[in-house]
Enzyme design. Structure first.
Site, PDB file in Angstrom:
ATOM      1  N   GLU B 256       0.980  -1.137  -0.153  1.00 36.40           N
ATOM      2  CA  GLU B 256      -0.007   0.097  -0.042  1.00 36.40           C
ATOM      3  C   GLU B 256       0.973   1.253  -0.074  1.00 36.40           C
ATOM      4  O   GLU B 256       1.748   1.594   1.132  1.00 36.40           O
ATOM      5  CB  GLU B 256      -0.753   0.127   1.291  1.00 36.40           C
ATOM      6  CG  GLU B 256      -1.547  -1.296   1.543  1.00 36.40           C
ATOM      7  CD  GLU B 256      -2.652  -1.592   0.506  1.00 36.40           C
ATOM      8  OE1 GLU B 256      -3.152  -0.555  -0.113  1.00 36.40           O
ATOM      9  OE2 GLU B 256      -3.038  -2.630   0.558  1.00 36.40           O
ATOM     10  N   CYS B 295      -3.449   7.677   3.912  1.00 39.47           N
ATOM     11  CA  CYS B 295      -3.017   7.239   2.910  1.00 39.47           C
ATOM     12  C   CYS B 295      -4.401   7.311   2.059  1.00 39.47           C
ATOM     13  O   CYS B 295      -4.406   7.381   0.825  1.00 39.47           O
ATOM     14  CB  CYS B 295      -2.662   5.597   2.595  1.00 39.47           C
ATOM     15  SG  CYS B 295      -3.368   4.411   3.740  1.00 39.47           S
TER      16      CYS B 295
END
Lengths: 520, 520
Positions: B256, B295
């Site tokens: 990620e 994120c």
């Protein structure tokens, strides 16, 4: 001489520069030449993305499935011609050629059927909708949509028809355009298939392209929406995976690489029994079919020490009866290897094995094959190398010899030792077990499962048992570790690689309207 | 000063060598130190594989789920202490801290429930059995079994509790032991959680290890049965992916990484409407929550040119009302960035954006925060950079600024242009759409779907709408391209990464007996 051309940006393109020669590996007669020099690779990819992708995505799964059916039918109509090319350019016996060509056709039909079943949808609904909040209004639903890039397929020399078809079937059904790159040495078959498909105008423009010759910098041109499926050596796979764009763009790469597939005989199986005979038959088939050039072929034959000499003697007898020579002759059962380089690799591999074990059958020395001039063709005899129980046998567990070569390894008969031996291969495509002892099967299956993509349980009552070396479209093909960590086929599972899973999150009526589902 | 220790091979290990200091990012007061020097990483991995793996695999899913429930309960019992650490070491407001700690607990409970539902099985049966031959005797069945290695988790600094928990929940439930490596700067929270779990003796030996300080050569020690899940920058991810062993052993890596998440306002939404207000609220929340260090935070605010000035004015007003300062003060709504390095990166990022657009709010200049000595702490103001329709805005689409910074981009209101703008991010974790126009929603959703892991459809009737920035355990988290190509969570889907799918092929009664299923 025939010049193979690439098919890209909607037309045939002849390569420039010095071409590579394609030979008949039995006679070494030059058959064709190929070069990808001069093909504008970026333009080929761009055309597939801009023209082919939207055309495929506009079709339903049923529509894409119908394309696959047409491809299969067109190949079927040219079956004999394709088999002749498999024999001439692939070194295949007619039976080997059928394994490739008919396997390709069957896989296309299988995916055509999956498309028909998926029907009028253009994307997949993945799993059930989920309630996300206290009220059912806040709702989640996963879907899988076709990726917006191009699927590049780099295939191995051993299955020019099947390798092309099994990868293309999944990508096209998912809705991604394909650029297929066959291995050059045996590319005549894939090239002829492409000619047949282009002449029959089966596919929308840009949906399928073919690159013959070197891939050149093709993998370096891929981006975040593209995918790359590679079958071949672990070394080439490693170079592809390390490319800066593959890493920085998170390009999806699927790899089928080396695998030291094991066949393990259970301690309960007595010589002469049906299970024992099945085991011998399937080991012998895997050693000799396509001259051992199958990624799923049995490389390690693991048998209880108590019967190791029986197995050795029986296999030696069976291998001795195999007629090796020009596969154009109907009495020949095993042809040559595909190229001079493969032959050199195979000989080196046999020498590595023989340095640690005993040659029970065959050798690395030049082999006088039937029906060819002496010294002609890339022939090697079947080879069986025997290792005593407890032998280090490090080469047997670490180096795949891509040829009719197997190692015979003795073990105690205990399930944990069988699992430990299989695990020394560090990940494989398939392992096979032959036993009627449910306890031994259970212990061994779960012992080896984490290291294998497929486990084949031999059983004499299975009619026309294909053995572990046959890849079926319904089951996944791929394996962890040395095998590349990839996964292909497995029915509809194959589509996932070519699609993006997306979680949709929001108001339930809005999502249901969007997906065309009715409120429950 | 507190020395954080690693927990490995079943005991606490103090690092040797020069430790890294952990600060309060608001006051720059040193709070603790950590070093992984001297920890035998190979021994830690080996212990997890040999002791932890078998212990977890011996449990059923329900048994592993019960462990997760106990972890969640232990964290809940220490909730206030954990929140205090989030404020002190993470620069979190109490609300930010809850987002992390309570998110962690909720995710553990969610996976505990999945374990309970999966019940007494120790592996997953994957899909239906399939008939492989002409007779039903030749049968195939896929299963998923736990991998035999260790799951290494390298977490980002922004969610020390949630990052630890969401990765560990999936791995432990799948049956893999975990070695968790929190980002050092904010590691006090993960370290305290580990202490709580060790003291409560919740997990079997070897099931969970913690490495504080530098990961050193940890990723280089992984093999074919291990997996690595990484959350952090794309640059670090690229270095990991290029490691020779990661490539040659086909180590599964889930990444990620960076993501320029877009929020797109539909052309139908009028200023002042409920949808418009929801949009503003969720944009403002994503800019300021955890000082933008999520994120999944909205980085690109894409609005029809017709309302761009309304949106700008409204956001400027809302951002101006946010009190920034020491998060230990209850009236403060936004704290500092995590480290001096993050602050320097953020300032450089704002300057890159401002070079192409107009600073509508905030700037890169040092910021006087509330409740700290002047010049102390890693503070930056919220920043909104405005771009005219058709502006190049290359930095806005190419560089994630991991801070309370967003770009405001005007577009025509047409769905294809919205999709094209979103696609310039080259792959993202989440995009959000705010519209009541079903046609616009459909065109935009399917236009952006291939480039996103999640699409959030804002709707004012959703109670307690969490906005796109909240990751839910039921929905997949990850995205293609720049976002790293990974996938976590998504309910039971998360288990796949930690398991090997294996096709079992053979006689139907044998397979059914093996899997404990009854003949149909």
């Amino acid at each position: 001489m025939l010049s193979l051309r690439s098919y890209a940006v909607g037309r045939w393109i002849e390569g420039t520069g010095t071409p590579q020669l394609l030979l008949n590996p039995a006679t070494e007669e030059p058959l064709a030449q190929a070069s990808s020099d001069g093909v504008d690779l970026a333009a080929a990819l761009d055309h597939a993305r801009r023209i082919g992708g939207p055309a495929l995505r506009a079709l339903s799964f049923a529509g894409r499935g119908a394309l696959l059916k047409s491809i299969a039918q067109a190949m079927q109509a040219h079956r004999d011609e394709l088999l002749d090319l498999a024999v001439a350019n692939g070194g295949n016996t007619r039976s080997d050629g059928k394994f490739d060509v008919e396997g390709a056709i069957a896989t296309l039909f299988a995916y055509a059927e999956i498309g028909e079943k998926l029907g009028s949808a253009k994307f997949l609904v993945d799993g059930e909708g989920v309630q996300l909040g206290r009220s059912p209004r806040f709702h989640g639903q996963h879907v899988c949509v076709p990726r917006a890039g191009v699927a590049v397929h780099i295939n191995a020399f051993n299955f020019p028809a099947w390798g092309f078809a099994e990868k293309a079937a999944a990508a096209l059904l998912a809705g991604m355009p394909v650029l297929s790159k066959p291995a050059t040495s045996s590319a005549m078959l894939a090239h002829r298939i492409m000619e047949i498909l282009v002449d029959a105008k089966i596919l929308p423009e840009g949906a399928l392209s073919l690159l013959v010759g070197s891939p050149r910098q093709l993998p370096s041109l891929l981006g975040a929406q593209d995918v790359l499926a590679f079958t071949g050596s672990g070394d080439t796979a490693a170079r592809i995976r390390a490319l800066p764009n593959i890493i920085s763009e998170s390009v999806r790469v699927n790899v089928e690489a080396d695998s030291l597939n094991a066949a393990v005989l259970g301690p309960d199986v007595e010589p002469g029994s049906d299970m024992y005979e099945l085991f011998l038959t399937e080991v012998q088939r895997d050693i000799t079919q396509k001259a051992g050039q199958k990624c799923t072929a049995i490389r390690r034959v693991v048998v209880p020490a108590a019967v190791a000499s029986n197995v050795r003697d029986d296999l030696v007898e069976m291998l001795g009866a195999v007629r090796v020579g020009n596969p154009a002759l109907s009495e020949v059962r095993m042809g040559p290897l595909a190229t001079a380089a493969q032959l050199a690799d195979a000989r080196a591999g046999v020498q590595r094995l023989a340095a640690e074990g005993n040659l029970a059958f065959g050798s690395a020395t030049p082999f006088a094959a039937e029906g060819v001039e002496a010294g002609t063709g890339f022939f090697i005899s079947p080879v069986l190398v025997e290792f005593a129980a407890g032998a280090a046998a490090s080469a047997a567990h670490a180096h795949e010899v891509f040829a009719p070569v197997a190692s015979l390894l003795a073990y105690s008969g205990e399930a944990p030792e069988a699992a430990a031996i299989v695990a020394r291969g560090n990940g494989g495509l398939v392992s096979s077990l032959y036993s009627d002892d449910a306890g031994w099967i259970e212990a061994t299956v779960f012992g080896i499962a984490p290291g294998n993509g497929r486990i084949y349980l031999g059983h004499p009552k299975i009619e026309l048992s294909p053995g572990p070396g046959t890849v079926l479209p319904q089951l996944v093909h791929g394996g962890p570790g040395r095998a590349g960590g990839g996964e292909e086929l497995g029915g509809a599972r194959a589509l996932a690689f070519y699609m993006q899973r997306v979680a949709l999150e929001g108001s339930r009526p809005v999502i249901q309207k969007l997906l065309g589902t009715q409120p429950g």
